[in-house]
Design a protein around this motif. Structure first.
Motif: not given
Length: 333
Positions: A190-211
Motif C-alpha cells: 500500500k502506497r509505494p514511494r521509493r525504489l532501489a535497485l541491487t547493484p547486479d540489477g536482479s532485484q528492485l526494492w520498493v518501499t510501501n509507506e502504508m504497509s
C-alpha cells in the motif's frame, strides 16, 4: 648580479604562489567532496553541511518549496524540483548559485535523470503521468499515462527502463524509455514511494509507506519474490511508514527510513532480515550514504533536522538543525 638574484626571487615567489594556489584548490575540492545539500520545503533553501566537520556552513537560495534534489551525471550541477515554482532549479556547484530554471510542470516532487543526463523523468501527480523532459530543448517530449498519484521514479543504469510508483494504484509501472510503453504493472504494498535497485540489477526494492514493508521485485519476470515487514518496539504499526531507501555499492546492505517510527532499518540484502534499528529524528523521510559508506544521512521531516548515523555501529552520532520541513538530501563527492 642584482638582476639575477631578483629573477631567482621572482621565480621562487611564483612557485610558492602556484603551490599555494594548488593547495587552495585541493582544499576546495576536499571541502566540496564532504558537502551535503538538504532541501527545505518551507524556507525555500538548501542547507549546506560540511560532513567532515559535521557542521552547517550556510544555505543556498532556491525556488519555492524545494523537494527532490539530484546531482547531474557530470557532477557539476544540482537539479532541485520546486513544487510551488512549477520548475526545477539548476544550481552551479562551483558558485552555489542558480543558473537557470526548467519548466517541468505543475507541482513537481520526484524525478530521475537518464544516465546520459539528457532527459528528466518526472512523476506528474495531478495528471497521473510520467513526463519525459528534454533538458536541451526545455520541452516535454512524451507523457506516459500511469496509475494515480505517481511518486518515486528511477531510471535503469542502462537507460532502457524507467520505474515509477503509483500511490493510489499500489503499483510499480515498468516503462520502456525508448517507446514510452508501459510493459508491466506490478502490484506491491500500500502506497509505494521509493525504489532501489541491487547493484547486479536482479532485484528492485520498493518501499510501501502504508504497509510497513518493502516489496522485493525480480527484474527477470517482474514478480514480487518477497515482502520485508518492519517492526519497531513501542511503535504502532500505523506509524511505521517506510519511504526513503538506499543500498551499499556491494549490494549487501540496505537502509530504509521508517517515517513516523523515527528509526532507520539496517537490512541484510541476502537474508532480507533487519539487523539493526537506529533511532533518528521525527518522521525519518529520506536517506543517503557518503561515498565511503561510513556515514548515513537521514532527513527528518518533522523535527527540522538531519541525523548522521555511523554505519559500522548502526548508531546515531549527531543531529544537525536544517531548514523547516526538510525533504531530500544529496552528498557531493
Amino acid at each position: 648580479m642584482h638582476n639575477m638574484l631578483e629573477t631567482k626571487m621572482n621565480k621562487l615567489v611564483f612557485a610558492r604562489s602556484l603551490l599555494g594556489g594548488a593547495a587552495m584548490v585541493a582544499m576546495s575540492l576536499l571541502a566540496q567532496a564532504q558537502t551535503a545539500y538538504v532541501s527545505s520545503e518551507k524556507d525555500h533553501t538548501l542547507t549546506v553541511i560540511d560532513l567532515k566537520t559535521q557542521a552547517v556552513t550556510g544555505t543556498v537560495a532556491t525556488c519555492k518549496r524545494p523537494r527532490h534534489v539530484q546531482v547531474t551525471p557530470d557532477g557539476k550541477k544540482l537539479l532541485v524540483a520546486c513544487a510551488e515554482s512549477n520548475a526545477a532549479d539548476v544550481i552551479d556547484l562551483a558558485t552555489r548559485k542558480s543558473v537557470g530554471r526548467l519548466a517541468i510542470g505543475e507541482d513537481p516532487e520526484a524525478f530521475d535523470l537518464s544516465p546520459d543526463g539528457k532527459t528528466l523523468y518526472i512523476s506528474q501527480e495531478d495528471d497521473a503521468a510520467l513526463g519525459f523532459f528534454d533538458i536541451a530543448s526545455g520541452k516535454f517530449t512524451r507523457t506516459v499515462e500511469v496509475g494515480k498519484e505517481p511518486e518515486g521514479v528511477k531510471a535503469s543504469p542502462d537507460g532502457k527502463l524507467v520505474w515509477v510508483t503509483s500511490e493510489v494504484a499500489n503499483m510499480v509501472h515498468v516503462v520502456d524509455a525508448a517507446t514510452g510503453k508501459v510493459v508491466k504493472n506490478i502490484k506491491v504494498g500500500k502506497r509505494p514511494r521509493r525504489l532501489a535497485l541491487t547493484p547486479d540489477g536482479s532485484q528492485l526494492w520498493v518501499t510501501n509507506e502504508m504497509s510497513a514493508s518493502v516489496s522485493v521485485v525480480s527484474t527477470k519476470d517482474w514478480s514480487v519474490t518477497d515482502t520485508i515487514r518492519f517492526e519497531v518496539k513501542g511503535a504502532r504499526a500505523t506509524d511505521i511508514t517506510p519511504v526513503g531507501i538506499t543500498m551499499t555499492k556491494d549490494g549487501k546492505q540496505a537502509f530504509v527510513a521508517l517515517g513516523r517510527a523515527n528509526h532507520v532499518a539496517f537490512v541484510e540484502v541476502a537474508t532480507r532480515k533487519t539487523t539493526a534499528l537506529a533511532l533518528v529524528g521525527k518522521r525519518a523521510w529520506n536517506v543517503t550514504l557518503d561515498k565511503a559508506e561510513k556515514q548515513l544521512l537521514v532527513v527528518n521531516g518533522l523535527s527540522d533536522d538531519v541525523t548522521l548515523v555511523d554505519v559500522a555501529s548502526a548508531k546515531s552520532i549527531k543531529s544537525l538543525p536544517v531548514g523547516r520541513v526538510p525533504y531530500g538530501a544529496v552528498i557531493v563527492e
